[in-house]
Design a protein around this motif. Structure first.
Motif, PDB file in Angstrom:
ATOM      1  N   THR A   5       0.808  -1.219   0.000  1.00  0.00           N
ATOM      2  CA  THR A   5       0.000   0.000   0.000  1.00  0.00           C
ATOM      3  C   THR A   5       0.840   1.266   0.000  1.00  0.00           C
ATOM      4  O   THR A   5       0.346   2.331  -0.329  1.00  0.00           O
ATOM      5  N   ASP A  95     -12.858   6.959   1.130  1.00  0.00           N
ATOM      6  CA  ASP A  95     -11.736   6.040   0.920  1.00  0.00           C
ATOM      7  C   ASP A  95     -10.401   6.767   1.037  1.00  0.00           C
ATOM      8  O   ASP A  95      -9.391   6.172   1.437  1.00  0.00           O
ATOM      9  N   ARG A  99      -7.355   5.835   4.544  1.00  0.00           N
ATOM     10  CA  ARG A  99      -6.799   4.773   3.708  1.00  0.00           C
ATOM     11  C   ARG A  99      -5.695   5.294   2.791  1.00  0.00           C
ATOM     12  O   ARG A  99      -4.629   4.707   2.700  1.00  0.00           O
ATOM     13  N   THR A 125      -9.894   3.257  11.802  1.00  0.00           N
ATOM     14  CA  THR A 125      -9.753   3.350  10.347  1.00  0.00           C
ATOM     15  C   THR A 125      -9.676   1.970   9.711  1.00  0.00           C
ATOM     16  O   THR A 125     -10.289   1.710   8.668  1.00  0.00           O
ATOM     17  N   HIS A 129     -12.738   0.748   7.125  1.00  0.00           N
ATOM     18  CA  HIS A 129     -12.439   0.441   5.725  1.00  0.00           C
ATOM     19  C   HIS A 129     -12.415  -1.064   5.448  1.00  0.00           C
ATOM     20  O   HIS A 129     -12.181  -1.475   4.305  1.00  0.00           O
ATOM     21  N   LEU A 131     -10.255  -3.348   6.210  1.00  0.00           N
ATOM     22  CA  LEU A 131      -8.956  -3.774   5.680  1.00  0.00           C
ATOM     23  C   LEU A 131      -8.543  -5.142   6.208  1.00  0.00           C
ATOM     24  O   LEU A 131      -7.760  -5.844   5.563  1.00  0.00           O
ATOM     25  N   ALA A 181      -3.784   2.283   8.867  1.00  0.00           N
ATOM     26  CA  ALA A 181      -4.302   1.760   7.595  1.00  0.00           C
ATOM     27  C   ALA A 181      -3.247   1.785   6.500  1.00  0.00           C
ATOM     28  O   ALA A 181      -3.568   1.549   5.330  1.00  0.00           O
TER      29      ALA A 181
END
Length: 567
Positions: A5, A95, A99, A125, A129, A131, A181
């Protein structure tokens, strides 16, 4: 990299051209951000600097679509993560928040929910989201983020609440929440303003580790040019919604092109500025030996009376213990602390968070009783006596707080705030005349007399706090971080005002600050506290230039600023 990421180093994360932000029907319909260009790449730190109201935070918050209700935003190009953000839906903006970009605010105590544990805050977070799946996986990410943010014993800290953490730990908890995140961009809005030098250094190291090791982009909003000089790759100087100077950090701070940038740099307090008005400083360039030479010119402050007069306050062998709930046992906040302050003298009190500065100030103000030792004011007992016995001397000891807004009654007007410290035996006409005279002394327009604190700027509120303190004609004023939340130019004006009034009235000051440069500028003598004990004291220039104790050297080494202002 984690989970793939983080951005590739050098990848453009934010690319903005000709950004304009305004609020229809307000500010005479003029844009508060007026034609800004901003580019942030992975693995670099971009800094926005400038005075309050210049548009720094508004620009940064627009990246999260948090410019504010009713904001009108336009741009020739506005790309986030390579996509046109001007066409984002509400879901796409959600988003982005957390993120793609994490936000670290200035006041952690306000930003963190007092009713939720730190672990819940950090994991929000990740959970929102989706994740990770499962409570165990989210918990693992939370503990990992806390550890990355430099928080010791993450397991125990995650179960605590914001009020149970120190200022430095709270700020690192905010960073943990911002990086949980694994965002590609971190937006840090004045993240170290109220922190002492050693904790500030730790927080900066945490942020920069994400930039260097993981290739995260960092957008830093700060009025502290020393911090900016240490970590930013490039700088944008903003004034009135426009960028007036920009370029590499070294170029902008060493060779500023705009007069406003020069004024900001020259207004930074230091040992060289002692005895001079900070707000009057300007940089003048000239030629010498075929080279361009720059120097700072300043106007002198009014001369002060010779020191060494009457002892205003004497503290002898102060000791204070607190009972600790976590782990039990007692915590020694102060241990055998002794000092004195003479008429017209400025005593600087420095030390990192938890060193005992605030406890010492509360005892001096008579708000807390010592467990050992005592304080005398103007030769009379001050501690260990009932408040009714202190009442006659109360006006002689005043206080200028770090945050005037939280210390003022929000229902009081400026007139009411200052009247608190004036003798009510005077007639109304005389009281009104004195209030207006005090406003003039601190450089405020008397038309502000019926305004509420919330409608004033930070600099105006601090001036009202000074006027309130002066109203009682005190012999000593305790200044507790009086300018730490102000930008450089407003800080310079307030410090000049304190210097002018102190020279004119001969008032002694106990000046508490984590800004070593500021202490060098204002203090005659310095007291260094470590874990409740005095480890060094003496003449300010000697202590802060040639420290004898290793702890004092550690404090000085932690002061940011590889760049130094022009001598």
């Amino acid at each position: 990299m984690k989970d793939g990421t983080y951005g590739r180093r050098g990848e453009v994360l934010v690319d903005i051209e000709n950004l304009r932000i305004g609020f229809p029907g307000k500010n005479d319909n003029k844009d508060l951000v007026d034609g800004i260009d901003l580019c942030i790449r992975a693995g670099e730190c971009v800094a926005l600097v400038g005075e309050s109201g210049s548009g720094k935070s508004l620009t940064a918050r627009s990246i999260l679509n948090l410019a504010g209700k009713g904001a009108r935003m336009s741009a020739r190009r506005y790309e986030i993560g390579g996509r046109n953000a001007l066409r984002f839906t509400l879901q796409e903006w959600r988003d982005v928040r957390g993120r793609f970009a994490g936000l670290v605010m200035q006041d952690a105590l306000v930003s963190l929910d007092p009713l939720r544990q730190i672990g819940q805050e950090v994991g929000e977070t990740v959970a929102v989201h989706g994740l990770l799946r499962g409570e165990r996986a989210v918990r693992g990410r939370v503990l990992d983020a806390l550890a990355q943010a430099g928080i010791p014993d993450p397991q125990a800290r995650s179960r605590q609440y914001a009020h149970q953490l120190s200022g430095g730990l709270r700020q690192r908890a905010l960073i943990a929440a911002a990086i949980a995140a694994h965002p590609r961009l971190i937006i840090a809005d004045e993240p170290t303003t109220a922190l002492d030098a050693t904790v500030q250094k730790q927080v900066i190291e945490v942020l920069m580790r994400r930039v260097r090791e993981d290739g995260v982009g960092l957008l830093l909003i700060s009025h502290d040019l020393s911090v900016v000089s240490d970590i930013a790759d490039c700088v944008l100087v903003m004034r009135g919604g426009r960028v007036v100077d920009d370029g590499s950090t070294r170029e902008v701070l060493s060779h500023p092109r705009h007069d406003y940038t020069r004024a900001l740099i020259a207004a930074v307090p230091s040992a060289e500025s002692r005895g001079y008005r900070l707000a009057s400083a300007r940089i003048e360039t000239g030629a010498a030996d075929d080279q361009t030479v720059a120097r700072i010119l300043r106007e002198p402050l009014p001369p002060r009376a010779a020191l060494g007069g009457e002892v205003i306050l004497r503290a002898e062998g102060l000791g204070k213990r607190y009972w600790q709930q976590r782990g039990g046992g007692e915590f020694q906040a102060l241990d055998e602390v002794s000092f004195e302050i003479r008429a017209g003298e400025v005593l600087g009190l420095v030390g990192e968070s938890g060193s005992g500065k605030s406890t010492c100030a509360k005892i001096v103000l008579g708000l807390l009783e010592p467990d050992a030792g005592g304080v005398s004011l103007l030769g009379k007992p001050w501690s260990g006596i009932p408040e009714r016995c202190r009442r006659a001397l109360r006006p002689k000891l005043q206080y200028i707080p770090q945050d005037p807004l939280s210390s003022f009654d929000p229902r009081y007007t400026v007139r009411d705030i200052i009247l608190e410290n004036l003798p009510r035996v005077l007639g109304w006409a005389e009281l009104d005349r004195r209030v207006r005279g005090l406003l003039a002394q601190v450089g405020l327009d008397e038309r502000l007399i019926d305004r509420l604190p919330a409608t004033l700027s930070g600099g105006q509120r601090q001036r009202v706090a000074i006027a309130r303190a002066l109203a009682a004609e005190p012999a000593l004023i305790v200044c507790d971080e009086p300018v730490s939340a102000l930008d450089v130019s407003i800080q310079a004006q307030v410090i000049d005002l304190i210097g002018e009034l102190q020279a004119r009235m001969g008032t002694a000051l106990l000046f508490i600050s984590h800004d070593i440069g500021l202490v060098r500028h204002v203090a005659d003598r310095v007291l260094v506290l470590q874990q409740g004990r005095v480890v060094e004291q003496g003449e300010a220039g000697q202590v802060l230039t040639h420290p004898r104790h290793s702890y004092t050297r550690t404090l000085l080494d932690a002061v940011p600023g590889a760049w130094r202002q022009v001598a």
